[in-house]
Design a protein around this motif. Structure first.
Motif, mmCIF file in Angstrom:
data_model
loop_
_atom_site.group_PDB
_atom_site.id
_atom_site.type_symbol
_atom_site.label_atom_id
_atom_site.label_comp_id
_atom_site.label_asym_id
_atom_site.label_seq_id
_atom_site.Cartn_x
_atom_site.Cartn_y
_atom_site.Cartn_z
ATOM 1 N N THR A 76 0.834 -1.210 0.000
ATOM 2 C CA THR A 76 0.000 0.000 0.000
ATOM 3 C C THR A 76 0.864 1.253 0.000
ATOM 4 N N ARG A 77 1.935 1.236 0.786
ATOM 5 C CA ARG A 77 2.833 2.398 0.835
ATOM 6 C C ARG A 77 3.490 2.649 -0.523
ATOM 7 N N ALA A 78 3.857 1.559 -1.200
ATOM 8 C CA ALA A 78 4.493 1.711 -2.511
ATOM 9 C C ALA A 78 3.559 2.404 -3.497
ATOM 10 N N VAL A 79 2.282 2.009 -3.478
ATOM 11 C CA VAL A 79 1.317 2.652 -4.372
ATOM 12 C C VAL A 79 1.135 4.109 -3.991
ATOM 13 N N ALA A 80 1.035 4.387 -2.674
ATOM 14 C CA ALA A 80 0.797 5.756 -2.209
ATOM 15 C C ALA A 80 1.953 6.681 -2.563
ATOM 16 N N ARG A 81 3.171 6.116 -2.706
ATOM 17 C CA ARG A 81 4.339 6.948 -2.997
ATOM 18 C C ARG A 81 4.650 7.036 -4.484
ATOM 19 N N ASP A 82 3.820 6.420 -5.298
ATOM 20 C CA ASP A 82 4.004 6.486 -6.750
ATOM 21 C C ASP A 82 3.842 7.942 -7.219
ATOM 22 N N ASP A 83 4.832 8.428 -7.954
ATOM 23 C CA ASP A 83 4.790 9.828 -8.406
ATOM 24 C C ASP A 83 3.587 10.110 -9.287
ATOM 25 N N ARG A 84 3.156 9.113 -10.064
ATOM 26 C CA ARG A 84 1.996 9.335 -10.934
ATOM 27 C C ARG A 84 0.740 9.576 -10.106
ATOM 28 N N ILE A 85 0.579 8.796 -9.024
ATOM 29 C CA ILE A 85 -0.585 8.955 -8.158
ATOM 30 C C ILE A 85 -0.558 10.324 -7.476
ATOM 31 N N ARG A 86 0.614 10.687 -6.938
ATOM 32 C CA ARG A 86 0.716 11.984 -6.243
ATOM 33 C C ARG A 86 0.463 13.134 -7.199
ATOM 34 N N ILE A 193 -3.189 14.912 1.558
ATOM 35 C CA ILE A 193 -4.000 15.184 0.371
ATOM 36 C C ILE A 193 -4.868 13.991 -0.024
ATOM 37 N N ALA A 194 -4.556 12.803 0.486
ATOM 38 C CA ALA A 194 -5.367 11.634 0.114
ATOM 39 C C ALA A 194 -4.982 10.448 0.987
ATOM 40 N N VAL A 195 -5.789 9.395 0.877
ATOM 41 C CA VAL A 195 -5.500 8.102 1.500
ATOM 42 C C VAL A 195 -5.566 7.043 0.404
ATOM 43 N N VAL A 196 -4.528 6.227 0.326
ATOM 44 C CA VAL A 196 -4.527 5.103 -0.601
ATOM 45 C C VAL A 196 -4.754 3.832 0.214
ATOM 46 N N GLY A 197 -5.693 3.003 -0.237
ATOM 47 C CA GLY A 197 -5.999 1.778 0.482
ATOM 48 C C GLY A 197 -6.061 0.575 -0.439
#
Length: 509
Positions: A76-86, A193-197
């Motif tokens: 989950t942390r890896a997805v949340a730190r993806d530059d594209r997502i941010r 700014i958001a929550v990734v789950g």
């Protein structure tokens, strides 16, 4: 005569079966001795080993849960730190509800969902209070503090913690335990700014939660919050509401018994418990839950008499019957199942009248094409509809109509089968999903016209089919479903042209 015959048989058995009887008696005596010895050993060791077993299982379960949860959180942390997502989140306010922007997010989330093999990836925006999900096509709904389902989100954002794990039971949906691992996303200034789950099934993330009755005791695992509300237990049906302090094995204790457990290695209770002998309580910091492993020998003690009876007669029945019957029964059952599966599969995927693909098979093929870029290359959707089928049925009878449908199927398959799949999707409607370069389509459609023109049946002498096609090369931005709509539109245009010069009532007279 039947009774006399039975008496004769009984006499023969008595006269010739003395040895069998002796063996049978010896077998029963041995079984009784084994069962008594087993019961005595079991009863004398149950309580002595119950506490040790509970502690051992508790440690094993703690390890089996903490490690998978930590792994899920890392994903989950890896997805949340993806530059594209941010980047997408930072641009969200300027492009809110933009179809192109949402499709971009859905693409990112779906890529991760497939790559990480998870059921759902969530993105909950703190900027626009919006809920996005990988399996829901992007935007799903708005978030609200007044909505009971969304309260955890606002509590998490304001808690200051980077990670949170939710475990909940889906009472209205798929009747399963769901695990959500969540991680905060912040901007360069540290603002949330958001929550990734990510959503998992409990069985996927906690594979070790399978308890069996041991030689000495019956074990159970319970997960509860600090108030004793059970989130999940191996001893309860999924979704069954249960509070350990009100109606559970801790009803003789108050809630203070588990306060401070998180600061210790856990506590072991062996007195004043309701329905169990021992209970080991541990704290799981990653999930913020309490794990309780119980051992219970009372049920085993009360069942010893029944177990003794069942074991003796079960062994006797197994000796005389099982070896003779099981193989034949299993073989027969397997053959029947295979037959049934084949029949069901044929009924589902084949059209009963024509033998070509059914509507169900057509839908499934369309989904595969949509999900596999290789299958959508040079894709051509051909919609076909028999002209005047109703009039043929009315004028010549339904046998002639069936003949016309089968003839149409044969003509369509003879032309398109080498390029793809053909399906009957309605009474007089057919679809071909084929891979053909655009430059060859017209020649193939002309070939179909020639085949149709040559066809003649015993009752229906002629055939006419309206056609329409749409190619991916012609409409590169269209999805397979959009190509179907375009082909369908063209087919109806062709049908309208046909009926400008043909009287519906005179078909095949």
């Amino acid at each position: 005569m039947d009774k006399e015959h039975d008496i004769d048989i009984d006499a023969e058995i008595k006269n010739s079966g003395n040895l069998i009887k002796l063996v049978f008696v010896i077998l029963i005596i041995m079984l009784i001795g084994i069962c008594i010895a087993y019961s005595w050993i079991t009863m004398s060791n149950m309580r002595r080993y119950g506490a040790d077993v509970s502690a051992l299982v508790s440690e094993r379960v703690e390890d089996s849960i903490e490690l998978p949860l930590e792994s899920a959180l890392n994903t989950t942390r890896a997805v949340a730190r993806d530059d594209r997502i941010r980047r997408w989140i930072l641009e969200e306010e300027d492009t809110f509800r933009s179809k192109e922007h949402e499709e971009m997010l859905a693409k990112y989330l779906n890529e991760y969902s497939i790559q990480k093999n998870v059921m759902r990836i969530l993105l909950l925006s703190a900027k626009t209070s919006s809920y996005y999900a990988s399996d829901l096509g992007g935007y799903n709904r708005g978030l609200s503090r007044d909505n009971e389902r969304d309260k955890w989100f606002y509590e998490f954002v304001e808690s200051g913690r980077e990670d949170r794990v939710n475990i909940e039971f889906d009472e209205d949906g798929e009747n399963e335990i769901r695990v959500f691992t969540n991680h905060l996303v912040t901007d360069d200034d540290g603002n949330v700014i958001a929550v990734v789950g990510m959503r998992f099934n409990l069985d996927e993330i906690f594979p070790a939660l399978a308890f069996e009755t041991s030689v000495f005791t019956q074990l159970g695992a319970w997960f509860s919050d600090e108030d004793g509300n059970v989130i999940y237990s191996t001893m309860l049906e999924k979704g069954e509401k249960h509070n350990l302090f009100k109606d559970g094995f801790l009803k003789n204790y108050d809630k203070s018994i588990i306060k401070g457990v998180e600061k210790k290695d856990g506590i072991l209770l062996d007195k004043d418990l309701a329905g169990v002998d021992q209970c080991k309580i541990s704290y799981l910091p990653t999930a913020n839950l309490y794990l309780m492993v119980t051992s219970n020998s009372e049920q085993m003690r009360s069942a010893e008499g029944k177990a003794l009876f069942i074991m003796m007669f079960g062994a006797i029945i197994m000796i005389f019957l099982v070896m003779l019957l099981v193989k034949n029964i299993l073989t027969l059952y397997q053959n029947e199942i295979l037959k049934y599966v084949k029949i069901q599969k044929d009924m589902t995927y084949k059209d009963a009248l024509t033998g070509i693909g059914s509507r169900h098979a057509y839908k499934e093929r369309l989904y595969k094409i949509r999900d596999d870029p290789n299958l959508s290359e040079n894709l051509v959707v051909v919609e076909l509809d028999i002209n005047g089928l109703k009039e043929v049925n009315d004028n010549l009878g339904h046998e002639a109509g069936d003949e016309l449908i089968c003839g149409a199927s044969e003509c369509i398959v003879s032309v398109f089968e080498e390029y793809g799949k053909c399906f009957r999707v309605g009474g007089d409607e057919f679809v071909a999903l084929v891979s053909i370069p655009t430059k060859k389509i017209k020649d193939i459609m002309m070939k179909l016209d020639r085949v149709i023109e040559k066809w003649s049946g015993e009752k229906a002498k002629t055939m006419s089919i309206s056609k329409g096609y749409a190619a991916s090369e012609e409409f590169p931005d269209h999805t397979p479903e959009e190509l179907v709509k375009e082909a369908d539109k063209r087919m109806y245009e062709d049908k309208a042209e046909y009926y400008k010069t043909h009287d519906r009532r005179r078909q095949n007279r």
